[in-house]
Design an enzyme around this catalytic site. Sequence first.
Site: not given
Length: 583
Positions: A66, A69, A93, A129, A195
């Site tokens: 998998w 991002d 995920w 991320s 993020d």
Amino acid sequence: MAKPSSLLHLLASVVTVLAISVLLGHGVLHVGASHRVYRNLRKTVESTSVKQPYRTSYHFQPPKNWINDPNGPMLYKGIYHLFYQYNPKAAVWGNIIWAHSTSTDLVNWTPHVPAIFPSQESDINGCWSGSATILPGYKPAILYTGINPQNQQVQNLAVPKNLSDPYLIEWVKSPHNPLMAPTAMNQINASSFRDPTTAWVGPDGRWRVIIGNKRDRGRKGRAILYRSKDFVRWTKAQHPLHSAKNTGMWECPDFFPVSAQVPLGLDTSINGPNVKHVLKVSLDDKKHEYYTVGTYNSTTDRYVPDKGSVDSDSGLRYDYGKFYASKTFFDSKTNRRILWGWINESSSEDDDIKKGWSGIQAIPRTIWLDKSGKQLVQWPILEIEKLHNSQVVLPNKLIKGGTVLEVSGVTAAQADVEVLFEVKGLEKAEVFDPTWTNPQMLCSQKGASVKGSLGPFGLLVMASKGLEEYTAVFFRIFKGQNKYVVLMCSDQSRSSLNNSNDKTTYGALLDVDPLHEKLSLRTLIDHSIVESFGGGGKSCITARVYPVLAVEDGTHLHVFNNGTQSVEVLTLSAWSMKKAKIN
Ligand SMILES: *[C@@H]1O[C@H](CO)[C@@H](O)[C@H](O)[C@H]1NC(C)=O
Ligand SMILES: *[C@@H]1O[C@H](CO)[C@@H](O)[C@H](O)[C@H]1NC(C)=O
Ligand SMILES: *[C@@H]1O[C@H](CO)[C@@H](O)[C@H](O)[C@H]1NC(C)=O
Ligand SMILES: *[C@@H]1O[C@H](CO)[C@@H](O)[C@H](O)[C@H]1NC(C)=O
Ligand SMILES: *[C@@H]1O[C@H](CO)[C@@H](O)[C@H](O)[C@H]1NC(C)=O
Ligand SMILES: *[C@@H]1O[C@H](CO)[C@@H](O)[C@H](O)[C@H]1NC(C)=O
């Protein structure tokens, strides 16, 4: 042995942990990740003998598992770096770490060992991320979201161990992590704080970074702002850089300057006259992104979208198909700003497990501000043309209504096609109904098989020999109130005889005036990817397709016109694409 009461207590806390992990499912909902992962892992191993007609030849993907991002893209000492969210154990995920690849041309990639993986209390439950910033002294730094033992989202710093190593193989985490965390004081919701962007410097010399967030009550999406003098001690600003009502959680914000004068990229800290700013957010609720163009006042630290720049999920998108959690970086070697975006699968999770992988990255796109100042333009990086193999050229040709014309001599499952149309007889255009406010819906209602006057015309890609399967990328032109309206569609409804995958049709309006401009369409075809650029990159649509017949050599390419009016193909070039070293 636990007493029944404490067993119950234990069960209750297990349920809580599961519930939290559902909420935290970044980008995708995944229930009970832990036990599933093992089942998936077993299946992944079994899958080695499965045929792989849908793997890409020049779109970035690792050999298995998998991905989601793109993270921390950057250029360092002449080497391009791409990190990405990766599950080393399965095609679904979970177990998220930062995988790492490098390239000298953004086309051919070499994998390295994972750069960032759980090792500290502040990221022990996942390394999510984040972005890279090049600090003074030519020192890269990565800010990323870590998941701590309480399953809270916090922001961490990692720096290269050895700055002399251009591949930046080893990363060292700051002993001060987490640098930014939810507290009772700052009232940040620990499930909605993630993020970090590339940081920039303001006129006061302090660094700024924004983090995606949602306000607890209501659905206001926010870009929380932090400032720092030393990149280690960060202070939350009183107000967010920007927020918008009814947009829900903002994931993966991206904030950068664009030149209003020249189609070149700018370093992230640049501001001043003739500089506009772009704020992009990924909407967790909708699973698509939008951006606005506006002005950033670095004294007040506020970003204000321009009048007319729609600040909601009906605003402008980089891509009107599959494209999410994207991120840009400034390429100082060529003065370009380059966009990376994740393209997910349209197949079922079971199928992903069977094929052993899920997710790819879009071809990096150069982006700049359109001369109208109202939107961005995107174009596949020039380097991708290195993969052009044999070229097929279709001479100038009038394509009558009802025509399907094959473009032969090209490896149609692995190709780059560019066509330029000229439309005459615009007075015959059908009238655009002002109640048609949703281009995607319009494209679904008026697919390739619905005849119109001017259109549908465009390309049939990933087509089987007898046209049992094809993906139609096309235009329709309507007469609007005081201008022509151009609709661009990617119709997947007949992309596969197999009905078990998502075949949603996508659509966008294209800001091109067919009275004065020619209409161009470029499509990058890569086995299961149809990545299309309309009007020189003013509107882009990426789709995934999983044909049964139109695979490998069984794939064909056509230009078509299913309108009643003729259209002229001024030029059409199709290139067979070489395979890139995608990892
Ligand atoms: C740092 O990287 C350079 C270049 O790869 C290498 O020659 C050197 O040995 C490295 N230093 C250490 C301490 O690993
Ligand atoms: C925090 O955010 C999560 C996820 O959106 C939400 O379910 C929860 O209710 C929020 N917490 C509070 C205290 O509002
Ligand atoms: C930024 O805001 C300050 C304070 O309101 C104002 O004085 C200044 O002119 C603004 N700067 C720009 C470039 O608009
Ligand atoms: C991925 O694909 C599915 C189905 O094709 C879609 O529903 C989902 O929202 C997509 N996007 C993300 C970011 O997960
Ligand atoms: C063109 O329209 C006709 C009539 O609706 C339809 O049967 C045919 O499949 C269409 N062609 C394409 C390429 O979609
Ligand atoms: C059709 O799709 C399903 C689910 O995606 C898959 O299991 C099956 O093998 C596919 N059939 C063919 C003929 O490709």
